[in-house]
Design an enzyme around this catalytic site. Structure first.
Site, mmCIF file in Angstrom:
data_model
loop_
_atom_site.group_PDB
_atom_site.id
_atom_site.type_symbol
_atom_site.label_atom_id
_atom_site.label_comp_id
_atom_site.label_asym_id
_atom_site.label_seq_id
_atom_site.Cartn_x
_atom_site.Cartn_y
_atom_site.Cartn_z
ATOM 1 C CG MET A 194 -2.054 0.970 1.350
ATOM 2 S SD MET A 194 -3.322 0.643 -0.363
ATOM 3 C CE MET A 194 -4.541 0.209 0.917
ATOM 4 N N GLY A 195 1.686 1.462 -1.034
ATOM 5 C CA GLY A 195 2.520 2.810 -1.351
ATOM 6 C C GLY A 195 1.736 3.305 -1.984
ATOM 7 N NE ARG A 196 5.669 8.702 -3.171
ATOM 8 C CZ ARG A 196 6.757 8.058 -2.769
ATOM 9 N NH1 ARG A 196 6.904 6.934 -2.904
ATOM 10 N NH2 ARG A 196 7.568 8.733 -2.175
ATOM 11 C CB ILE A 197 1.400 2.734 -7.276
ATOM 12 C CG1 ILE A 197 2.602 3.827 -7.808
ATOM 13 C CG2 ILE A 197 0.617 1.988 -8.438
ATOM 14 C CD1 ILE A 197 3.385 2.978 -8.707
ATOM 15 N NE ARG A 213 11.230 -2.800 -11.338
ATOM 16 C CZ ARG A 213 10.625 -1.883 -11.680
ATOM 17 N NH1 ARG A 213 9.378 -1.771 -12.128
ATOM 18 N NH2 ARG A 213 11.079 -0.613 -11.798
ATOM 19 C CD GLU A 263 9.628 -5.784 -17.905
ATOM 20 O OE1 GLU A 263 9.255 -6.206 -17.045
ATOM 21 O OE2 GLU A 263 9.749 -4.762 -18.265
ATOM 22 C CG HIS A 311 7.471 -2.440 -17.689
ATOM 23 N ND1 HIS A 311 8.596 -2.971 -16.917
ATOM 24 C CD2 HIS A 311 7.090 -1.264 -16.705
ATOM 25 C CE1 HIS A 311 8.768 -2.281 -15.765
ATOM 26 N NE2 HIS A 311 7.939 -1.235 -15.716
HETATM 27 C C1 DGY Z 1 8.944 2.474 -12.386
HETATM 28 O O1 DGY Z 1 8.950 3.586 -12.806
HETATM 29 O O2 DGY Z 1 9.380 1.518 -11.882
HETATM 30 C C2 DGY Z 1 8.200 1.840 -13.740
HETATM 31 O O3 DGY Z 1 8.008 0.217 -13.770
HETATM 32 C C3 DGY Z 1 8.333 2.186 -14.997
HETATM 33 O O4 DGY Z 1 7.669 3.312 -15.383
#
Ligand code: DGY
Length: 317
Positions: free
Chosen positions: A149-152, A233, A262, A280
């Site tokens: 639960m970070g910013r994203i 990731r 990747e 990505h």
């Molecule tokens: C990040 O910023 O770490 C993303 O995976 C690429 O935008």
């Protein structure tokens, strides 16, 4: 002297070249190629695909700053950088909303089987409305599970409220009551997250603790109707195990923007119809990528002028 390792929006070059001598490389470099190039530079503007290993850092005696053009920084040997007193910076905040949007694009694509529908139409197989064709699952009022639960993670949770979802989350520490109330989110154990999530969206960084946190064992504990989404990731889940879980129908579907090796993608995952695959694209909007370029350039400028960067990954204390 600054080295930009790859193609980026030109905002970074424009900003830096006003005050510094900048070399701009425009293709992906291997570790070996980086080793042969970085020696003269005081700062590197790198991307998440650049292996900034201890050897790369060692081969650059004047280096003061590695500004990663990403919020993630698992491509950089932080311990080696810290030891050498080299600042490492990332690009948080500016990409939060764009990345949360991509997670939601994947959630909806998986729930409503959008890529399968698109393929069907393009392949000339749409023969008219059919009450049983490509049935998906509802998102409305379901349990949205957030791992990290970070910013994203928070931005994804916030969007979930628009769908009337119950938000549950798991990470190392519990958020404050204020944050939980604002997001209407409940902290749960990892095992409850697996059991209760209808949609499980991964937003943790890749660390030794989170590497392969989702394997066949975990997929087996999830609901058969669950959707697994990873925009963080790839190595946070085992790609082989996810492919197997999808094949065996242990979960309904998966949406991925990131991959364990990747840009290579597991062959079985490529075949899985119940998996939506993106290249990505998380932060991939014109505005966001420009903001990332400017922030990375600002960090370099600050360090080379003897100041603390805006968004350091660690501090020297
Ligand atoms: C990040 O910023 O770490 C993303 O995976 C690429 O935008």
């Amino acid at each position: 002297m600054v080295f930009i390792t790859n193609r980026l929006p030109k905002a970074a070059y424009q900003k830096l070249s006003k005050n510094f001598k900048v070399t701009w490389n425009k293709s992906q470099l291997s570790e070996k190629q980086l080793l042969s190039k970085v020696k003269p530079y005081h700062a590197l503007l790198t991307t998440l695909a650049d292996p900034i290993t201890a050897s790369v850092l060692r081969s650059s005696p004047n280096l003061q700053c590695v500004a990663n053009y990403a919020v993630g920084y698992n491509n950089i040997d932080l311990a080696a950088a810290k030891k050498k007193q080299i600042w490492v910076t990332n690009t948080p905040d500016v990409l939060t909303e764009a990345t949360a949007d991509i997670a939601w694009a994947l959630i909806l694509a998986c729930a409503r089987r959008i890529p399968e529908g698109e393929r069907l139409v393009r392949n000339g197989k749409f023969k008219g409305w059919n009450p049983l064709m490509l049935l998906g699952v509802d998102v409305n009022k379901k349990n949205l599970g957030i791992f990290g639960m970070g910013r994203i993670g928070k931005a994804v949770a916030r969007r979930g409220r628009g769908w009337g979802m119950r938000v549950i989350y798991h990470q190392r520490h519990r958020e404050s009551r204020v944050v939980e109330n604002r997001l209407n989110a409940t902290f749960v154990s990892f095992s409850d997250l697996l059991k209760r999530s209808d949609i499980l969206s991964v937003h943790s960084p890749l660390t030794s603790e989170t590497s392969h946190r989702f394997t066949l064992v975990e997929f087996k504990k999830m609901k058969r109707t669950a959707i697994f989404v990873n925009t963080s990731r790839g190595a946070v889940h085992s790609e082989k195990d996810l492919a197997m879980a999808l094949k065996r129908g242990l979960i309904f579907s998966a949406g991925l923007d990131v991959y364990e090796f990747e840009p290579k993608i597991d062959a079985d995952l490529l075949k899985a119809q119940n998996c939506t695959l993106l290249p990505h694209l998380g932060s991939g909007t014109v505005e966001t990528r420009d903001r990332m370029a400017i922030l990375a350039a600002e960090n370099i400028e600050l360090v080379l002028r003897g100041h603390t960067p805006k968004t350091p990954v660690f501090n020297f204390k």
